[in-house]
Design a protein around this motif. Structure first.
Motif, PDB file in Angstrom:
ATOM      1  N   ALA A  19      30.604  72.809  22.066  1.00 58.08           N
ATOM      2  CA  ALA A  19      30.089  71.432  21.606  1.00 58.08           C
ATOM      3  C   ALA A  19      31.300  70.383  21.785  1.00 58.08           C
ATOM      4  O   ALA A  19      31.300  69.400  22.010  1.00 58.08           O
ATOM      5  CB  ALA A  19      29.715  71.410  20.280  1.00 58.08           C
ATOM      6  N   ILE A  20      32.396  71.002  21.406  1.00 62.66           N
ATOM      7  CA  ILE A  20      33.753  69.985  21.228  1.00 62.66           C
ATOM      8  C   ILE A  20      34.110  69.942  22.694  1.00 62.66           C
ATOM      9  O   ILE A  20      34.776  68.858  23.181  1.00 62.66           O
ATOM     10  CB  ILE A  20      35.053  70.943  20.531  1.00 62.66           C
ATOM     11  N   ALA A  21      33.993  70.935  23.704  1.00 61.00           N
ATOM     12  CA  ALA A  21      34.536  70.686  25.082  1.00 61.00           C
ATOM     13  C   ALA A  21      33.242  69.864  25.742  1.00 61.00           C
ATOM     14  O   ALA A  21      33.844  68.963  26.784  1.00 61.00           O
ATOM     15  CB  ALA A  21      34.372  72.078  25.998  1.00 61.00           C
ATOM     16  N   LEU A  22      32.132  69.827  25.421  1.00 60.57           N
ATOM     17  CA  LEU A  22      31.034  69.057  26.095  1.00 60.57           C
ATOM     18  C   LEU A  22      31.234  67.498  25.642  1.00 60.57           C
ATOM     19  O   LEU A  22      31.263  66.602  26.789  1.00 60.57           O
ATOM     20  CB  LEU A  22      29.705  69.384  25.592  1.00 60.57           C
ATOM     21  N   ILE A  23      31.688  67.093  24.426  1.00 55.73           N
ATOM     22  CA  ILE A  23      31.732  65.606  24.130  1.00 55.73           C
ATOM     23  C   ILE A  23      32.649  64.894  25.013  1.00 55.73           C
ATOM     24  O   ILE A  23      32.412  63.886  25.801  1.00 55.73           O
ATOM     25  CB  ILE A  23      31.970  65.847  22.827  1.00 55.73           C
ATOM     26  N   PRO A  24      34.036  65.254  25.318  1.00 58.14           N
ATOM     27  CA  PRO A  24      34.789  64.579  26.093  1.00 58.14           C
ATOM     28  C   PRO A  24      34.401  64.878  27.582  1.00 58.14           C
ATOM     29  O   PRO A  24      34.584  63.557  28.330  1.00 58.14           O
ATOM     30  CB  PRO A  24      36.339  65.182  25.846  1.00 58.14           C
ATOM     31  N   THR A  25      33.986  65.772  27.855  1.00 59.53           N
ATOM     32  CA  THR A  25      33.479  65.961  29.341  1.00 59.53           C
ATOM     33  C   THR A  25      32.378  64.852  29.654  1.00 59.53           C
ATOM     34  O   THR A  25      32.578  64.224  30.742  1.00 59.53           O
ATOM     35  CB  THR A  25      33.118  67.566  29.675  1.00 59.53           C
ATOM     36  N   MET A  26      31.616  64.968  28.675  1.00 58.40           N
ATOM     37  CA  MET A  26      30.195  63.791  29.089  1.00 58.40           C
ATOM     38  C   MET A  26      30.731  62.325  29.059  1.00 58.40           C
ATOM     39  O   MET A  26      30.319  61.504  29.710  1.00 58.40           O
ATOM     40  CB  MET A  26      29.190  64.053  28.109  1.00 58.40           C
ATOM     41  N   ILE A  27      31.743  61.977  28.004  1.00 55.56           N
ATOM     42  CA  ILE A  27      32.369  60.690  27.979  1.00 55.56           C
ATOM     43  C   ILE A  27      32.840  60.449  29.338  1.00 55.56           C
ATOM     44  O   ILE A  27      32.847  59.450  30.125  1.00 55.56           O
ATOM     45  CB  ILE A  27      33.285  60.566  26.901  1.00 55.56           C
ATOM     46  N   ARG A  28      33.889  61.452  29.993  1.00 59.33           N
ATOM     47  CA  ARG A  28      34.700  61.220  31.209  1.00 59.33           C
ATOM     48  C   ARG A  28      33.534  61.027  32.404  1.00 59.33           C
ATOM     49  O   ARG A  28      33.755  60.107  33.027  1.00 59.33           O
ATOM     50  CB  ARG A  28      35.603  62.490  31.259  1.00 59.33           C
ATOM     51  N   LEU A  29      32.671  61.540  32.165  1.00 58.17           N
ATOM     52  CA  LEU A  29      31.413  61.761  33.661  1.00 58.17           C
ATOM     53  C   LEU A  29      30.923  60.118  33.258  1.00 58.17           C
ATOM     54  O   LEU A  29      30.453  59.556  34.242  1.00 58.17           O
ATOM     55  CB  LEU A  29      30.261  62.673  33.445  1.00 58.17           C
ATOM     56  N   GLY A  30      30.602  59.624  32.135  1.00 53.93           N
ATOM     57  CA  GLY A  30      30.102  58.413  31.946  1.00 53.93           C
ATOM     58  C   GLY A  30      31.021  57.402  32.473  1.00 53.93           C
ATOM     59  O   GLY A  30      30.514  56.571  33.275  1.00 53.93           O
ATOM     60  N   PHE A  31      32.200  57.489  32.177  1.00 54.89           N
ATOM     61  CA  PHE A  31      33.442  56.584  32.703  1.00 54.89           C
ATOM     62  C   PHE A  31      33.301  56.769  34.097  1.00 54.89           C
ATOM     63  O   PHE A  31      33.347  55.668  34.971  1.00 54.89           O
ATOM     64  CB  PHE A  31      34.644  56.822  32.103  1.00 54.89           C
ATOM     65  N   PRO A 217      22.592  50.156  40.392  1.00 56.56           N
ATOM     66  CA  PRO A 217      22.021  50.124  39.144  1.00 56.56           C
ATOM     67  C   PRO A 217      21.741  51.644  38.435  1.00 56.56           C
ATOM     68  O   PRO A 217      21.766  52.254  37.380  1.00 56.56           O
ATOM     69  CB  PRO A 217      20.671  49.489  39.309  1.00 56.56           C
ATOM     70  N   LEU A 218      21.564  52.469  39.677  1.00 54.40           N
ATOM     71  CA  LEU A 218      21.574  54.002  39.229  1.00 54.40           C
ATOM     72  C   LEU A 218      22.667  54.548  38.540  1.00 54.40           C
ATOM     73  O   LEU A 218      22.590  55.486  37.755  1.00 54.40           O
ATOM     74  CB  LEU A 218      21.078  54.803  40.415  1.00 54.40           C
ATOM     75  N   ASN A 219      23.864  54.202  39.002  1.00 54.22           N
ATOM     76  CA  ASN A 219      25.156  54.687  38.585  1.00 54.22           C
ATOM     77  C   ASN A 219      25.283  54.055  37.021  1.00 54.22           C
ATOM     78  O   ASN A 219      25.793  54.938  36.073  1.00 54.22           O
ATOM     79  CB  ASN A 219      26.350  54.161  39.342  1.00 54.22           C
ATOM     80  N   TYR A 220      24.573  53.022  36.842  1.00 57.33           N
ATOM     81  CA  TYR A 220      24.791  52.366  35.587  1.00 57.33           C
ATOM     82  C   TYR A 220      23.953  53.302  34.418  1.00 57.33           C
ATOM     83  O   TYR A 220      24.205  53.379  33.436  1.00 57.33           O
ATOM     84  CB  TYR A 220      24.346  50.793  35.557  1.00 57.33           C
ATOM     85  N   ALA A 221      22.686  53.485  35.262  1.00 60.08           N
ATOM     86  CA  ALA A 221      21.816  54.306  34.318  1.00 60.08           C
ATOM     87  C   ALA A 221      22.500  55.677  33.999  1.00 60.08           C
ATOM     88  O   ALA A 221      22.259  56.171  32.916  1.00 60.08           O
ATOM     89  CB  ALA A 221      20.287  54.382  34.964  1.00 60.08           C
ATOM     90  N   TYR A 222      22.908  56.406  35.047  1.00 59.93           N
ATOM     91  CA  TYR A 222      23.819  57.688  34.844  1.00 59.93           C
ATOM     92  C   TYR A 222      24.886  57.473  33.622  1.00 59.93           C
ATOM     93  O   TYR A 222      25.029  58.283  33.088  1.00 59.93           O
ATOM     94  CB  TYR A 222      24.235  58.195  36.177  1.00 59.93           C
ATOM     95  N   MET A 223      25.614  56.378  33.741  1.00 63.16           N
ATOM     96  CA  MET A 223      26.795  56.125  32.610  1.00 63.16           C
ATOM     97  C   MET A 223      26.129  56.400  31.241  1.00 63.16           C
ATOM     98  O   MET A 223      26.535  56.929  30.303  1.00 63.16           O
ATOM     99  CB  MET A 223      27.361  54.776  33.281  1.00 63.16           C
ATOM    100  N   ILE A 224      24.898  55.296  30.987  1.00 64.32           N
ATOM    101  CA  ILE A 224      24.244  55.377  29.779  1.00 64.32           C
ATOM    102  C   ILE A 224      23.705  56.767  29.492  1.00 64.32           C
ATOM    103  O   ILE A 224      24.008  57.161  28.401  1.00 64.32           O
ATOM    104  CB  ILE A 224      23.093  54.537  29.859  1.00 64.32           C
ATOM    105  N   GLN A 225      23.115  57.564  30.501  1.00 58.92           N
ATOM    106  CA  GLN A 225      22.502  58.808  30.075  1.00 58.92           C
ATOM    107  C   GLN A 225      23.849  59.732  29.656  1.00 58.92           C
ATOM    108  O   GLN A 225      23.742  60.604  28.593  1.00 58.92           O
ATOM    109  CB  GLN A 225      22.065  59.513  31.540  1.00 58.92           C
ATOM    110  N   TRP A 226      25.112  59.952  30.369  1.00 56.93           N
ATOM    111  CA  TRP A 226      26.126  60.718  30.088  1.00 56.93           C
ATOM    112  C   TRP A 226      26.484  60.346  28.640  1.00 56.93           C
ATOM    113  O   TRP A 226      26.835  61.329  27.746  1.00 56.93           O
ATOM    114  CB  TRP A 226      27.066  60.750  31.014  1.00 56.93           C
ATOM    115  N   TRP A 227      26.715  59.115  28.230  1.00 52.93           N
ATOM    116  CA  TRP A 227      27.012  58.708  26.965  1.00 52.93           C
ATOM    117  C   TRP A 227      25.982  58.942  26.038  1.00 52.93           C
ATOM    118  O   TRP A 227      26.339  59.343  24.669  1.00 52.93           O
ATOM    119  CB  TRP A 227      27.394  57.147  27.015  1.00 52.93           C
ATOM    120  N   LEU A 228      24.787  59.016  26.080  1.00 52.12           N
ATOM    121  CA  LEU A 228      23.761  59.502  25.036  1.00 52.12           C
ATOM    122  C   LEU A 228      23.774  60.969  25.033  1.00 52.12           C
ATOM    123  O   LEU A 228      23.626  61.431  23.906  1.00 52.12           O
ATOM    124  CB  LEU A 228      22.339  58.970  25.689  1.00 52.12           C
TER     125      LEU A 228
END
Length: 265
Positions: A19-31, A217-228
């Motif tokens: 869980a700790i590893a997934l959080i920063p990874t998903m945040i980076r993917l969102g960026f 817009p697809l990339n924008y949707a993916y950004m929101i998805q990763w941060w969620l």
């Protein structure tokens, strides 16, 4: 704190580390998706601006040895001169809007001052083997004016197309003004033009379609998805923690011996 002792078990240690590893990874993917969105949006704006800009003479934007820049690419340009079909070549393995494989027709266009502009007149099908020079419809004869989109020289690094050697006569893999200048023994303007006017006659090469816009817009949707997803990880971890505590409490309650009923007097 003894009821949280289960957090030291192998299962919960692994779950917490993941869980700790997934959080920063998903945040980076969102960026990363955010950067892709910004890049694609900027590219779409640049292409749209270029396509809608007022046409200018080609020699205002390019010259022999010039490298077409991002802001010059897709600009509409005009040129007056004469097609030299005797030195025409075809570009192999190019597809049309229906993904059919064929050739692009690259014809030198000799300007009034003697310089040469490379004009991509469009796509023709590859009928049978691609070893022979195909039959190509002739362009308008005599002095004429053409209009088209200015494009940068093609390279293997940018296109991924290998510049294969030993091809059949008058066939090339990449459109490159420096190589064509060497072949033609002439001053060739940097880059080339995808012809858009005059409108081709019946049987002429199929004009290359306008560059489509990228799906920003697809990339924008993916950004929101990763941060969620990143936000959902600690919520999910806390939900599992509370459920584990509840399950332990229920198990402890069931394990307690029932108190004997008082004896009758």
């Amino acid at each position: 704190m003894h009821r949280y002792r289960f957090l030291l078990s192998r299962q919960w240690v692994i779950l917490t580390i993941v869980a700790i590893a997934l959080i920063p990874t998903m945040i980076r993917l969102g960026f990363w998706q955010k950067h892709r969105y910004e890049e694609r949006t900027a590219r779409n704006d640049l292409v749209s601006s270029a396509l809608h800009a007022k046409p200018v003479p080609v020699e205002r934007l390019t010259s022999p040895g010039h490298s077409v820049t991002r802001t010059e690419k897709y600009r509409t340009v005009t040129a007056t001169g004469t097609f030299d079909t005797a030195k025409e070549v075809v570009v192999r393995r190019r597809t049309n809007s229906d993904d059919e494989v064929g050739f692009h027709v690259l014809t030198p266009f000799v300007l009034d001052d003697g310089k040469v502009l490379l004009v991509n007149r469009g796509w023709i099908p590859a009928d049978g083997a691609q070893t022979a020079f195909p039959k190509i419809p002739a362009p308008q004869s005599g002095r004429s004016t053409v209009t088209g989109r200015l494009m940068a020289d093609e390279t293997t690094a940018a296109s991924g197309i290998k510049n294969v050697k030993g091809l059949p006569d008058r066939q090339i893999m990449l459109i490159n003004s420096a190589e064509e200048a060497h072949r033609l023994g002439a001053q060739v303007l940097g880059g080339y033009v995808e012809q858009t006017a005059p409108t081709p006659r019946s049987g002429s090469p199929e004009q290359i379609s306008d560059p489509g816009s990228e799906d920003a817009p697809l990339n924008y949707a993916y950004m929101i998805q990763w941060w969620l997803f990143a936000a959902a990880v600690p919520v999910g971890w806390w939900f599992l923690l509370r459920r584990e505590i509840r399950d332990q409490q229920e198990a402890a309650a069931q394990a307690q011996p029932e108190e004997p009923e008082p004896a009758a007097v």
